[in-house]
Design a protein around this motif. Structure first.
Motif, mmCIF file in Angstrom:
data_model
loop_
_atom_site.group_PDB
_atom_site.id
_atom_site.type_symbol
_atom_site.label_atom_id
_atom_site.label_comp_id
_atom_site.label_asym_id
_atom_site.label_seq_id
_atom_site.Cartn_x
_atom_site.Cartn_y
_atom_site.Cartn_z
ATOM 1 N N SER A 104 24.695 34.631 -44.671
ATOM 2 C CA SER A 104 25.762 33.672 -44.406
ATOM 3 C C SER A 104 25.792 32.694 -45.571
ATOM 4 N N GLY A 124 33.339 39.225 -43.770
ATOM 5 C CA GLY A 124 33.820 38.540 -42.576
ATOM 6 C C GLY A 124 33.484 37.065 -42.662
ATOM 7 N N THR A 125 33.763 36.342 -41.603
ATOM 8 C CA THR A 125 33.433 34.921 -41.551
ATOM 9 C C THR A 125 33.159 34.510 -40.113
ATOM 10 N N LEU A 126 32.234 33.588 -39.944
ATOM 11 C CA LEU A 126 31.949 33.069 -38.608
ATOM 12 C C LEU A 126 32.983 32.036 -38.204
ATOM 13 N N VAL A 253 30.246 43.722 -38.155
ATOM 14 C CA VAL A 253 31.349 42.762 -38.048
ATOM 15 C C VAL A 253 32.020 42.868 -36.679
ATOM 16 N N ILE A 256 29.977 40.951 -34.219
ATOM 17 C CA ILE A 256 30.188 39.506 -34.391
ATOM 18 C C ILE A 256 31.508 39.089 -33.748
ATOM 19 N N THR A 260 32.096 36.380 -30.828
ATOM 20 C CA THR A 260 33.017 35.249 -30.924
ATOM 21 C C THR A 260 33.929 35.179 -29.701
ATOM 22 N N ALA A 302 35.951 37.657 -36.364
ATOM 23 C CA ALA A 302 35.245 37.403 -37.640
ATOM 24 C C ALA A 302 36.149 37.661 -38.829
ATOM 25 N N SER A 336 36.755 44.697 -41.077
ATOM 26 C CA SER A 336 37.232 44.253 -39.774
ATOM 27 C C SER A 336 37.652 45.452 -38.921
#
Length: 338
Positions: A104, A124-126, A253, A256, A260, A302, A336
């Protein structure tokens, strides 16, 4: 000998030949090799292990906690091992050497790394908003009060510093003339610079922001109110890992993203607060504040905010830390779910 006897003899001979063939096949080294290959395939199909480096520990990692605790990684035959490292620089170094397959990180340091030839990608991103807030000592009421004062950053040129300088410029201050910027290091030591009077302003992420409030500091601004497009805790992957195990990266991903979605379900609020308490050793009141701050910024599935990546490219270039031209396509690997 009658026809029935002839048939019986032929059947016995055929059976004998079949037995000999089976027994010789069992002793055949080539056949043993085929069995070993099948065994290896079955082992591979049991899943993969991902080593993930975490340069900090905060409630923004909630989708990771959820995916781990609720079995979303395991559902996809993944075993994810988290390792706490000292700062983003150490995490990126471990990513480049493949000690970590995923980390991260803020986007800016990866942008400069890729421009210099690092084989890493954003997968990806949190969260797709900034997690920073601006804190000052009590005598500062507006950005104008900062003229001639000292401002504390992390390290010149890193993602934290770039966001701080952007905020100062946006609020009418030249970072290199109107204020004096000192390097104070990580969140805790930046806060300490305010408490001891070494600086009048700094930029903090949670949960250090809660400590700033209890220490009597003033929250002057929330970055996401002014910086509308950004990716904060991005998921970065080693390039060789992506080439060899793209399906593993996509499964990661996807897990994750499911984490989320679970975290955002209002019915799960109390469970999420308790998870933050357990993972971060926080008091319930602080865990609730952190959850409420983080929740609106968690990125659905994500998914990377491409405009936010472009902002990071442009702003890094403005600071002079990025000399080369680089595009979002060079930085982003689409992992994704479809």
């Amino acid at each position: 000998m009658n026809r029935f006897s002839n048939r019986a003899c032929m059947s016995l001979v055929a059976f004998f030949l079949l037995v000999v063939t089976v027994l010789s096949g069992c002793n055949n080294p080539n056949n043993a090799e085929s069995q070993n290959e099948a065994k290896e395939v079955s082992v591979e199909n049991k899943g993969a292990t991902i080593q993930m480096g975490l340069p900090s520990s905060n409630a923004s990692y909630l989708p990771l906690f959820v995916a781990d605790k609720k079995g979303f990684f395991q559902d996809r035959n993944l075993k994810v091992k988290f390792t706490k490292v000292q700062g983003g620089v150490t995490a990126i170094r471990g990513l480049q050497t493949n000690d970590f397959q995923v980390i991260s990180s803020l986007p800016e340091s990866v942008i400069t790394g890729v421009a210099q030839g690092a084989d890493v990608k954003m997968i990806g991103t949190l969260d797709d908003q900034s997690m920073y807030s601006i804190y000052t000592t009590q005598d500062i009421n507006s950005p104008e009060d900062l003229r001639g004062e000292v401002v504390a950053t992390n390290r010149t040129g890193n993602g934290t510093d770039i966001q701080l300088r952007w905020w100062l410029k946006k609020n009418g201050l030249d970072p290199d003339k109107d204020v004096r910027i000192i390097e104070a290091g990580e969140n805790s030591t930046r806060l300490q610079s305010l408490i001891t009077g070494q600086a009048k302003l700094t930029i903090l992420s949670q949960p250090t922001d809660l400590k700033a409030e209890t220490s009597g500091m003033k929250k002057l601004a929330v970055m996401r109110d002014e910086l509308k497009t950004y990716n904060h805790n991005m998921l970065m992957a080693n390039g060789d890992f992506l080439k060899k195990q793209p399906e593993v990266a996509k499964a990661f991903v996807e897990a994750i993203g499911e984490g989320t979605e679970y975290a955002k379900n209002p019915d799960n609020r109390e469970e999420m607060v308790q998870l933050i308490i357990d993972e971060l050793q926080m008091e319930k009141q602080d865990a609730e504040k952190s959850f409420d701050f983080v929740l609106p910024a968690l990125a659905d599935k994500a998914k990377i905010n491409r405009e936010g990546v472009q902002w990071a490219i442009d702003t890094t270039k403005e600071t002079g830390m990025l000399k080369e031209d680089i595009s979002t396509d060079q930085l982003i690997y689409d992992a994704s779910p479809k």
